[in-house]
Design an enzyme around this catalytic site. Structure first.
Site, short mmCIF file in Angstrom:
data_model
loop_
_atom_site.label_atom_id
_atom_site.label_comp_id
_atom_site.label_asym_id
_atom_site.label_seq_id
_atom_site.Cartn_x
_atom_site.Cartn_y
_atom_site.Cartn_z
N LYS A 1 -7.29 -15.02 -9.38
CA LYS A 1 -8.35 -14.94 -8.39
C LYS A 1 -9.39 -13.88 -8.73
O LYS A 1 -9.07 -12.86 -9.33
CB LYS A 1 -7.66 -14.57 -7.07
CG LYS A 1 -8.45 -14.82 -5.84
CD LYS A 1 -7.63 -14.45 -4.61
CE LYS A 1 -8.54 -13.79 -3.61
NZ LYS A 1 -7.88 -13.37 -2.39
N LYS B 1 0.83 -1.22 0.00
CA LYS B 1 0.00 0.00 0.00
C LYS B 1 0.86 1.26 0.00
O LYS B 1 0.48 2.27 -0.60
CB LYS B 1 -0.95 -0.01 1.20
CG LYS B 1 -2.07 -1.00 1.02
CD LYS B 1 -2.90 -1.16 2.27
CE LYS B 1 -3.94 -2.25 2.08
NZ LYS B 1 -4.51 -2.65 3.38
N LYS C 1 -11.92 -7.67 -6.12
CA LYS C 1 -12.37 -6.30 -6.40
C LYS C 1 -11.34 -5.53 -7.20
O LYS C 1 -11.65 -4.87 -8.18
CB LYS C 1 -12.62 -5.56 -5.09
CG LYS C 1 -14.04 -5.68 -4.59
CD LYS C 1 -14.23 -4.93 -3.29
CE LYS C 1 -14.08 -5.85 -2.12
NZ LYS C 1 -14.54 -5.34 -0.84
#
Ligand code: TRP
Length: 359
Positions: A223, A115, A226
């Site tokens: 996978k 992040k 989102k």
């Protein structure tokens, strides 16, 4: 709630809608666990703040997820459903626990490094260790437009508190959260040994065993997620869902009998194994093996079988969406119950740490 049952806790950040990956990977199993455990499911709106979402969207998303949980079969008579920010004791214990958490161990967390790279606009090739120093220098030197906020750094402390404040035994989370759970255990051990107490049980991952499935995406990648933008959502209507399935990536088809199966096609088979009858899957696999398969037919069948699962859920979502009074009642009652437990743990922690009233 029955006090003799083991406590299960799981949270989900309030970003976006729930997809088939959430359903088969988690939700479906949560529904089965409600009878056997003291389940507490919450929406992590404070965690969602670490990525500075639009304020108008933050709680619209909370409502979406609660609605989708309920529609998928989470029963507020059995499980406690609550919103993280409705339990202010979490924020208080988060401050206290941070006094025992090292900046270094937080900075070494994989999710933080990912992040931080994103926030700084660096490439995300999570390979070279020598680039840890570079990230650290950039974090320290970053100007205020490109800062890495302190909430991102202490994300694992907040998550540990979610778990520890409920004294949860079992935490059903995916692989990507295992490191956070490991930190939670470490913080619990550290607190317990520093203060010579056994306040916090060490939580373990709840393993669904054979029911644990990784739901693939439709774009040939690994996978469904989102951030991958390859999701089939529970709320997708028939048309949208059919279209997404029909556009799924495949290959040129098997040229000779018993050819190996490529990843995009394997992904379709995997989805089919989750949603279709065994004989249907077998027919298509046989057709693949003898080169008579038509991917268009496979996709049509797959879309039908997925819709058979998602459409009833979608209908309940649409009904519940209009029932703010009911959703409000569920969250108020769940919040009160979660707070009752949290307040007790916080009281104990403060006493142990020496925040004792003498006045
Ligand atoms: N970090 C989790 C995720 O991104 C969400 C989460 C927050 C969580 N607090 C938690 C999960 C406590 C389990 C327990 O998926």
């Amino acid at each position: 709630m029955d006090n003799n049952k083991e406590i299960v806790l799981s949270g989900i950040r309030s970003t976006g809608n729930l997809h088939l990956g959430n359903y088969f990977g988690a939700l479906r199993n949560f529904v089965k666990m409600q009878d056997d455990y003291d389940c507490r499911f919450f929406i992590a709106d404070l965690h969602a703040l670490t990525t500075n979402p639009d304020p108008d969207e933050l709680h619209a998303n909370v409502k979406n997820i609660v609605t989708e949980y309920l529609a998928a079969g989470i029963d507020p008579e059995k499980a406690t459903i609550f919103v993280q920010s409705d339990v202010p004791e979490i924020s208080e214990l988060y401050l206290l626990l941070n006094m025992h958490v090292g900046i270094g161990e937080l900075m070494r967390t994989t999710s933080f490094k990912d992040k931080a790279r994103k926030a700084l606009g660096l490439k995300n090739d999570n390979t070279a260790d020598e680039d840890d120093d570079k990230i650290e220098q950039q974090i320290i030197g970053a100007d205020s437009n490109k800062r890495v906020n302190a909430g991102l750094l202490t994300y694992p402390t907040l998550m540990a508190v979610d778990i520890l404040i409920q004294k949860a035994h079992k935490v059903p989370v995916g692989k990507d959260q295992e490191q956070h759970l490991e930190l939670t255990r470490r913080f619990a051990r550290r607190f317990n040994s520093f203060y010579h107490t056994d306040l916090f049980p060490e939580p373990t991952n709840y393993n669904f065993g054979a029911a644990a499935v990784k739901v693939p995406g439709l774009d040939g990648s690994g996978k469904m997620g989102k951030s991958e933008g390859n999701c089939l959502y529970l709320i997708d209507d028939e048309k949208v869902l059919r279209k997404k399935v029909m556009r799924a990536m495949t290959d040129e088809g098997p040229k000779e009998p018993n050819s190996p199966v490529s990843l995009p096609v394997q992904n379709l088979f995997t989805l089919m194994e989750l949603t279709s009858k065994p004989e249907v899957v077998r027919n298509f696999k046989d057709a693949y093996a003898n080169c008579s398969i038509r991917y268009g037919d496979l996709k049509k069948q797959l879309a039908e079988d997925i819709l058979a699962i998602t459409l009833p859920i979608r209908e309940r979502i649409l009904e519940l969406r209009n029932d703010d009074a009911y959703i409000g009642r569920v969250l108020r009652e769940g919040g009160e119950r979660a707070r009752y437990y949290a307040a007790q743990t916080l009281r104990e922690a403060k006493e142990i740490m020496g925040i004792r009233k003498f006045y």
